[in-house]
Design an enzyme around this catalytic site. Structure first.
Site, PDB file in Angstrom:
ATOM      1  CB  SER A 192      -0.923   0.005   1.225  1.00 30.16           C
ATOM      2  OG  SER A 192      -0.173   0.285   2.400  1.00 30.16           O
ATOM      3  CB  SER A 236       0.105   3.491   4.658  1.00 29.78           C
ATOM      4  OG  SER A 236       1.039   2.476   4.981  1.00 29.78           O
ATOM      5  CE  LYS A 268       0.180   1.675   8.881  1.00 29.82           C
ATOM      6  NZ  LYS A 268      -0.316   2.219   7.598  1.00 29.82           N
ATOM      7  CB  SER A 307      -1.267   6.301   7.077  1.00 33.57           C
ATOM      8  OG  SER A 307      -0.778   5.287   7.930  1.00 33.57           O
TER       9      SER A 307
END
Length: 300
Positions: free
Chosen positions: A70, A72, A127, A259
């Site tokens: 993704s 994010s 993250k 995100s």
């Protein structure tokens, strides 16, 4: 990052290892019949068990590859990046059970961490670590602060790679009867990039870029924060303040307005940590495209 390869690797390695050991101690087919004359399972055990055992050790305790699915973490990581994750950075853990058997370190401010998603531990997320245990993380009118000290941030001109921008939205079915073509997906990504603003953040030893979108400040206020008391969240949704519990971490994506991170689902328990992302070793554009190595480099 939605599949744990160890779910296949561990049982297969253990199974072949048992067969290999039984032949060594009891069956002795390799010794009595000769190489290539054993039963199929015994032959597989001798051929594949040593290789699988090495792969399991490396993936579980040293370095494990992951693919970014993704956007994010844009602009640090883009969809299609293949990264190497240091598995011993946050403690040596047993595969499948995830029990920590050796404490080798802990996340620091600004680390890019891979972890098992708290709401579905079979899925891996990636993250940036913002808050450590005991930290108070706050956001006030565009300023992110840790323990009331603003994170060093400055606006920066950043020209995103057009090919990478075109990959921000993956083509495919987005709803029943609705299919996003490759051309439309690329156009959406380019249109969104026109609204993007980039800032350079310094957290600890990490200096990295983050991405915001004009008119999207409301995304700073996710569902998890909505569940908190009025004392820590403003009614407008663009101010919040929260303290990280002991044994947990607060994480956010670098693509701040795109995100699904701790603002939406909460904290990451220490036992969910899988490792520290350290290197991009390949990028594979979607579709039938040849992998490239132009993005190779360390992750800050």
């Amino acid at each position: 990052m939605d599949f744990d390869f160890n779910l296949i690797l561990v049982p297969l390695t253990i199974g072949l290892g048992i067969i290999w050991l039984l032949d060594k101690l009891a069956f002795k087919q390799r010794k009595t019949r000769g190489r290539g004359q054993e039963s199929l399972l015994v032959r597989w055990a001798y051929d594949f068990f040593p290789v699988l055992a090495v792969v399991l050790i490396v993936r579980s305790f040293l370095i494990e590859p992951f693919n970014i699915p993704s956007s994010s973490m844009v602009p640090t990581l883009y969809t299609g990046d293949f990264i190497a994750v240091n598995k011993y950075a946050y403690g040596v853990r047993l595969p499948l059970t995830y029990n920590k058997v050796l404490d080798t370190g802990a996340p620091e401010h600004g680390d890019v961490a891979v972890f098992r998603y708290p709401e579905n531990p079979s899925i891996y997320y990636i993250k940036r670590v913002i808050g450590l245990p005991g930290d108070t993380v706050s956001y006030d009118q565009g300023t992110l602060a840790i323990n009331d000290v603003p994170v060093a941030t400055k606006s920066i001109d950043f020209d995103a790679n057009a090919e990478l921008t075109a990959q921000l939205y993956p083509p495919g079915q987005i709803a029943p009867g609705q299919v996003l073509t490759e051309e439309n997906a690329a156009a959406m990504g380019q249109q969104e990039e026109g609204e993007a603003q980039y800032f350079q953040e310094t957290q600890g030893e990490h200096e990295h870029l983050v991405r915001y979108l004009n008119g999207m400040n409301s995304s700073q206020y996710g569902p998890f924060l909505q569940q908190q008391s009025p004392e820590v969240v403003s009614s407008e949704g663009n101010e919040w303040r929260i303290t990280v519990p002991e044994g947990n971490y607060f994480v956010m994506g670098d693509n701040r307005d795109r995100s699904a991170d701790g603002r939406f689902w909460g904290f990451v328990p220490d036992e969910n940590l899988a490792g520290k992302a350290v290197y991009i070793w390949m990028h594979k554009p979607p579709g039938l495209n040849v992998p490239t190595f132009s993005r190779n480099g360390s992750i800050d």
